[in-house]
Enzyme design. Structure first.
Site: not given
Ligand code: UDX
Length: 432
Positions: A35, A152, A208, A264
């Site tokens: 990595k 976040f 968080k 996450c």
């Molecule tokens: C998330 C949090 O948003 C972020 O603040 C934290 O630090 C890490 O976890 P991330 O895992 O990058 O970020 O994805 P996110 O954009 O939150 O989407 C999570 C999941 O929810 C995705 O599978 C997305 O498709 C789904 N989703 C999101 C929905 O099904 N509907 C929505 O309206 C929004």
């Protein structure tokens, strides 16, 4: 300021590159030489728009280096960020903290000067307090302070979220040096108006996990309403637009579909439930059990919709467009799209998957699925076409071109992202 960042994964690599971008001298530390070699060459080992440019610029300007030597890291700085993974434990809801513990155990005895450790990883409440005790046992005649500074960032927006966050949160012990050091590290963000919210350690940890739990709850809420809409013949997308107009509700994270996945949200809500149970506060979080249940139910429901649309799954040819857990990412950890693709295959369908960025990761995780080199190729001879990740190239697919290659006329929208009318006018039956 000189600083190290332990962990060169998603969070750590982004944080290291962005701290260098703020002008700091950063040493990224990881035990995985492969990595590190990639990062040193300016290659980001995952897809994150904008990050390669930030990484290369800061390597070229000499502000960002990498090492696998803890001795070098200990000698380099008095400020150390911990950004290693905290995955779900195998067969349990709780988080596996062994990577964090390993960093503490190896780093702290090597420190010859007072230092501040900033935890960035998502951890169960109480971890920073436990680490404070561990650190005081391991430190050799130096004062090493543990503070928590949760991250976040969203995948796909990692650079912007790190350089222009909504808020900075810092958990500290009373009378410590961490706040002063953090104000120096993030000085340019604070001048730009980003609020620095200083709390105790436990609150910072909980900020968080509860932020992620709320986002997950919002998605599962709208998906539960979607179940009722489906039963009543109502339109969930129009409903989301209408309730989202209320600023108390807000339109974001109200997109119904096959639900949330990724590295996450799913693991964080489970770790939150597990920790609440350990603390005797589990009744407060039975809600999250339902949030998780609604979310997992979406994936099986999608399989049922495809079965009903195709007549049978056995021998059906199915194109799955999308494998990443969301667009803008090549991450397939707990991806709803791949989960559905796998279930369809296990039920006898011939499934062909295409994703613009997540093919390598998908092949590694699901080697038994078939993969295409383009959306059109995946649709060749398909009885049903599924859009399971809302990449722009799928949203703008031309239904007439797909008609030229597909066998059937079922378009199944797992993310409410397609223009129903366009597909229906081209002779397709639209399902969502
Ligand atoms: C998330 C949090 O948003 C972020 O603040 C934290 O630090 C890490 O976890 P991330 O895992 O990058 O970020 O994805 P996110 O954009 O939150 O989407 C999570 C999941 O929810 C995705 O599978 C997305 O498709 C789904 N989703 C999101 C929905 O099904 N509907 C929505 O309206 C929004």
């Amino acid at each position: 300021m000189k600083m190290t960042v332990f962990g060169a994964g998603y969070l750590g690599a982004t944080h290291a590159a962005c701290m260098a971008e703020l002008g700091h001298e950063v040493l990224g530390v990881d035990t995985n030489r492969g990595k590190l070699a990639k990062l040193e060459a300016g290659d980001v080992p995952f897809y994150e728009p904008g990050l390669p440019e930030v990484l290369r610029r800061n390597i070229d300007q000499g502000r960002l280096n990498f090492t696998d030597s803890y001795a070098e890291a200990a000698a380099w700085a008095k400020t150390h960020f911990i950004a290693v993974g905290t995955p779900q434990k195998k067969g349990e809801f709780g988080a596996d903290l062994s990577y964090i513990d390993a960093v503490i155990d190896e780093l702290v005895p090597l420190l010859t000067d007072d230092a501040v450790l900033f935890g960035k990883s998502t951890v169960p409440v109480g971890t920073a307090a436990r680490l404070t005790t561990r650190v005081s046992q391991l430190a050799r005649d130096v004062d090493v302070e543990v503070s928590w500074n949760p991250e976040f960032l969203r995948e796909g927006y990692a650079v912007a979220d790190t350089l222009h966050p909504d808020r900075l949160v810092l958990g500290t012990r009373p009378g410590g040096r961490a706040e002063q050091v953090a104000r120096e590290i993030y000085a340019s963000l604070i001048v730009d108006g980003v609020p620095l919210l200083v709390t105790d350690l436990a609150t910072a940890e909980l900020v968080k996990v509860s932020a992620n739990a709320f986002l997950a709850t919002k998605i599962s809420f709208i998906n539960a309403v979607a179940e009722v809409c489906e039963a009543a013949g109502a339109d969930i997308a129009a409903l989301s637009d209408a309730i989202g107009r209320d600023p108390r509700i807000g339109r974001q994270f109200l997109n119904a579909g096959i639900g949330f996945g990724g590295g996450c949200l799913p693991k964080d809500i489970r770790a939150f439930m597990a920790r609440a149970g350990e603390l005797g506060a589990d009744q407060a979080l039975t809600l999250l059990r339902e949030v998780d249940g609604i979310n997992m139910r979406r994936r099986t429901r999608m399989v049922e919709i495809v079965r009903a649309a195709s007549g049978t799954l056995i021998g059906s040819r199915i194109a799955v467009l999308g494998a990443a857990f969301k667009p803008g990412s090549d991450d397939v950890r707990d991806s709803p799209a791949l989960n559905v693709a796998g279930q369809l295959q296990l039920n006898g369908a011939a499934v062909t998957v295409y994703d613009p960025h997540a093919m390598d990761n998908s092949r590694r995780l699901f080697p038994t699925l078939d993969y295409s080199t383009s959306a059109m190729e995946a649709c060749e001879g398909a009885d049903s076409v599924l859009v399971l990740t809302e990449w722009p190239e799928f949203v703008s697919l031309d239904p007439t071109s797909v008609s030229d290659v597909a066998r059937g006329r079922n378009i199944i929208d797992g993310r409410y992202c397609l223009n129903r009318q366009d597909w229906e006018s081209a002779g397709w039956t639209y399902h969502a």
